[in-house]
Design a protein around this motif. Structure first.
Motif, PDB file in Angstrom:
ATOM      1  N   ALA A 142       0.830  -1.198   0.000  1.00 34.78           N
ATOM      2  CA  ALA A 142       0.000   0.000   0.000  1.00 34.78           C
ATOM      3  C   ALA A 142       0.868   1.253   0.000  1.00 34.78           C
ATOM      4  O   ALA A 142       1.990   1.250   0.496  1.00 34.78           O
ATOM      5  CB  ALA A 142      -0.900   0.003   1.236  1.00 34.78           C
ATOM      6  N   PHE A 143       0.316   2.318  -0.560  1.00 37.30           N
ATOM      7  CA  PHE A 143       0.999   3.611  -0.556  1.00 37.30           C
ATOM      8  C   PHE A 143      -0.068   4.680  -0.407  1.00 37.30           C
ATOM      9  O   PHE A 143      -0.958   4.796  -1.244  1.00 37.30           O
ATOM     10  CB  PHE A 143       1.783   3.808  -1.862  1.00 37.30           C
ATOM     11  N   ASN A 144      -0.004   5.439   0.701  1.00 39.23           N
ATOM     12  CA  ASN A 144      -1.045   6.428   0.948  1.00 39.23           C
ATOM     13  C   ASN A 144      -0.499   7.851   0.935  1.00 39.23           C
ATOM     14  O   ASN A 144       0.682   8.081   0.681  1.00 39.23           O
ATOM     15  CB  ASN A 144      -1.760   6.131   2.282  1.00 39.23           C
ATOM     16  N   LEU A 145      -1.375   8.789   1.231  1.00 40.02           N
ATOM     17  CA  LEU A 145      -1.012  10.205   1.175  1.00 40.02           C
ATOM     18  C   LEU A 145       0.110  10.539   2.152  1.00 40.02           C
ATOM     19  O   LEU A 145       1.021  11.305   1.829  1.00 40.02           O
ATOM     20  CB  LEU A 145      -2.243  11.062   1.474  1.00 40.02           C
ATOM     21  N   TRP A 146       0.071   9.947   3.347  1.00 37.68           N
ATOM     22  CA  TRP A 146       1.103  10.230   4.343  1.00 37.68           C
ATOM     23  C   TRP A 146       2.457   9.683   3.899  1.00 37.68           C
ATOM     24  O   TRP A 146       3.492  10.285   4.157  1.00 37.68           O
ATOM     25  CB  TRP A 146       0.715   9.643   5.695  1.00 37.68           C
ATOM     26  N   HIS A 147       2.440   8.539   3.233  1.00 38.87           N
ATOM     27  CA  HIS A 147       3.687   8.003   2.692  1.00 38.87           C
ATOM     28  C   HIS A 147       4.283   8.988   1.683  1.00 38.87           C
ATOM     29  O   HIS A 147       5.486   9.272   1.698  1.00 38.87           O
ATOM     30  CB  HIS A 147       3.452   6.664   1.990  1.00 38.87           C
ATOM     31  N   GLY A 148       3.427   9.485   0.792  1.00 30.99           N
ATOM     32  CA  GLY A 148       3.899  10.429  -0.213  1.00 30.99           C
ATOM     33  C   GLY A 148       4.432  11.699   0.412  1.00 30.99           C
ATOM     34  O   GLY A 148       5.488  12.215   0.010  1.00 30.99           O
ATOM     35  N   LEU A 149       3.728  12.203   1.431  1.00 27.09           N
ATOM     36  CA  LEU A 149       4.169  13.429   2.092  1.00 27.09           C
ATOM     37  C   LEU A 149       5.505  13.211   2.795  1.00 27.09           C
ATOM     38  O   LEU A 149       6.422  14.043   2.696  1.00 27.09           O
ATOM     39  CB  LEU A 149       3.110  13.892   3.099  1.00 27.09           C
ATOM     40  N   GLY A 150       5.623  12.098   3.513  1.00 30.73           N
ATOM     41  CA  GLY A 150       6.876  11.807   4.210  1.00 30.73           C
ATOM     42  C   GLY A 150       8.038  11.689   3.240  1.00 30.73           C
ATOM     43  O   GLY A 150       9.139  12.202   3.499  1.00 30.73           O
ATOM     44  N   MET A 151       7.815  11.016   2.106  1.00 32.97           N
ATOM     45  CA  MET A 151       8.869  10.856   1.112  1.00 32.97           C
ATOM     46  C   MET A 151       9.295  12.212   0.550  1.00 32.97           C
ATOM     47  O   MET A 151      10.502  12.490   0.432  1.00 32.97           O
ATOM     48  CB  MET A 151       8.403   9.954  -0.033  1.00 32.97           C
ATOM     49  N   VAL A 152       8.333  13.055   0.232  1.00 27.49           N
ATOM     50  CA  VAL A 152       8.651  14.371  -0.324  1.00 27.49           C
ATOM     51  C   VAL A 152       9.464  15.198   0.666  1.00 27.49           C
ATOM     52  O   VAL A 152      10.453  15.855   0.298  1.00 27.49           O
ATOM     53  CB  VAL A 152       7.354  15.111  -0.713  1.00 27.49           C
ATOM     54  N   VAL A 153       9.080  15.155   1.947  1.00 30.12           N
ATOM     55  CA  VAL A 153       9.792  15.945   2.957  1.00 30.12           C
ATOM     56  C   VAL A 153      11.220  15.425   3.145  1.00 30.12           C
ATOM     57  O   VAL A 153      12.179  16.203   3.233  1.00 30.12           O
ATOM     58  CB  VAL A 153       9.030  15.930   4.293  1.00 30.12           C
ATOM     59  N   ILE A 154      11.400  14.101   3.200  1.00 29.63           N
ATOM     60  CA  ILE A 154      12.742  13.523   3.342  1.00 29.63           C
ATOM     61  C   ILE A 154      13.622  13.906   2.156  1.00 29.63           C
ATOM     62  O   ILE A 154      14.759  14.361   2.315  1.00 29.63           O
ATOM     63  CB  ILE A 154      12.669  11.993   3.469  1.00 29.63           C
ATOM     64  N   LEU A 155      13.103  13.738   0.953  1.00 25.21           N
ATOM     65  CA  LEU A 155      13.902  14.035  -0.232  1.00 25.21           C
ATOM     66  C   LEU A 155      14.154  15.532  -0.381  1.00 25.21           C
ATOM     67  O   LEU A 155      15.202  15.935  -0.904  1.00 25.21           O
ATOM     68  CB  LEU A 155      13.216  13.479  -1.480  1.00 25.21           C
ATOM     69  N   ALA A 156      13.227  16.352   0.113  1.00 26.02           N
ATOM     70  CA  ALA A 156      13.481  17.795   0.119  1.00 26.02           C
ATOM     71  C   ALA A 156      14.652  18.118   1.042  1.00 26.02           C
ATOM     72  O   ALA A 156      15.507  18.962   0.720  1.00 26.02           O
ATOM     73  CB  ALA A 156      12.232  18.548   0.565  1.00 26.02           C
TER      74      ALA A 156
END
Length: 320
Positions: A297-311
């Motif tokens: 599964a991949f949800n909105l929080w996963h996407g947000l966490g990934m974006v913040v880490i990579l930022a």
């Protein structure tokens, strides 16, 4: 999984830094192809671990992975051993232990309860901890921008672990197991220390020397433990699917160490260190893609966490 670091000065990304850094306009089509291949290899590491864990325990997977990699590069280690200064052996042992041996087990433990795609995202924290360990132990300067990058990376990790869940709704990797991500946090902390040890204590050694020798040092104990302290051999002989699982682990060890290390060094000769470190951003995407194909599964929080880490990683790379 990130590559074994080399002795040339590394960036805070997942790989080593080259002595030659051509101008950006010198980046060739072959360099782009190498970047794509490397991102695919390292991004695939996490799904390979998951497949190996179908039969083998985390202890067995970690020990097997290190053993196979060490045996593969043993001929190089034999040739390089004659040229290594005795005073550097302790640093090779330290780097191999905290940057290869212990993370092999920590990642395996994490993936017993954490989706492989999220493991790939958390792996990007290597950049954060490489900078932190460099500042704490080796006097690397922390600017305001770098502190911001560190804060973003850690904030993204909190989002993933507190709000994102483990990445699977049911089964052993179901909700409530997101805290197994702490194993990966600990592993990336080890990576951060390892790259700094190599940069400051093993500088001047060829990448193949560092990689093969540190594997030779830790490979013996790993192989002894695998054969004498686990049920690996018995499972291989009796459990259905064991040879297939071993194949995944052997592929993991071969591609993520020997092949990827050689390709990365070739990429560093053809491009800039900033370009080569772009794999930091692509690896999570590949890992999540394989996870999605495997039903994770991949949800909105996963996407947000990934974006913040990579930022955060991006800020660290760009900071002066």
């Amino acid at each position: 999984m990130p590559p074994l670091p080399t002795a040339t000065p590394p960036t805070v990304a997942l790989g080593p830094e080259a002595a030659v850094t051509p101008k950006p306009d010198a980046i060739s089509a072959s360099a782009w192809a190498l970047l794509a291949v490397l991102s695919l290899i390292w991004g695939t590491s996490f799904i390979l671990m998951k497949k190996g864990l179908v039969v083998f325990s985390a202890l067995e997977l970690g020990a097997c992975r290190v053993s196979v990699a060490a045996l593969l590069l043993l001929p190089f280690a034999v040739g390089e051993a004659r040229r290594i200064q005795p005073g550097r052996v302790k640093w090779l042992a330290l780097s191999g232990t905290v940057g290869t041996l212990i993370p092999a087990f920590l990642f395996a433990y994490a993936e017993t309860r954490l989706a492989s795609g999220l493991a790939g995202v958390l792996n990007a924290l290597t950049a954060v901890f490489a900078l932190l360990m460099g500042a704490w132990l080796f006097g690397q300067r922390l600017t305001g921008a770098r502190v911001l990058g560190i804060a973003l990376g850690l904030a993204g990790t909190v989002v993933l672990m507190l709000l994102g869940g483990s990445g699977e709704a049911t089964g052993p990797r179901g909700a409530g197991n997101a805290w197994y991500g702490l194993y990966i946090v600990a592993a990336t902390l080890g990576y951060g220390l390892s790259v700094n040890v190599i940069k400051h204590r093993l500088h001047g050694l060829r990448p193949v020397a560092v990689t093969s020798l540190l594997l030779a040092i830790i490979g013996g104990p790993a192989l002894a433990f695998l054969l004498l302290g686990t049920g690996f051999v018995h499972k291989l002989a009796t459990v259905p699917g064991a040879w297939a699982a071993f194949g995944y682990i052997a592929l993991l060890a071969t591609m993520s160490t020997a092949v990827a290390t050689l390709l990365f060094n070739k990429l560093l000769q053809q491009s800039t260190t900033l370009f080569a470190s772009s794999s930091t951003y692509l690896i999570p995407i590949v890992a999540l893609g394989w996870g999605a194909l495997d039903g994770e599964a991949f949800n909105l929080w996963h996407g947000l966490g990934m974006v913040v880490i990579l930022a955060g990683v991006w800020v660290i790379h760009r900071a002066k």
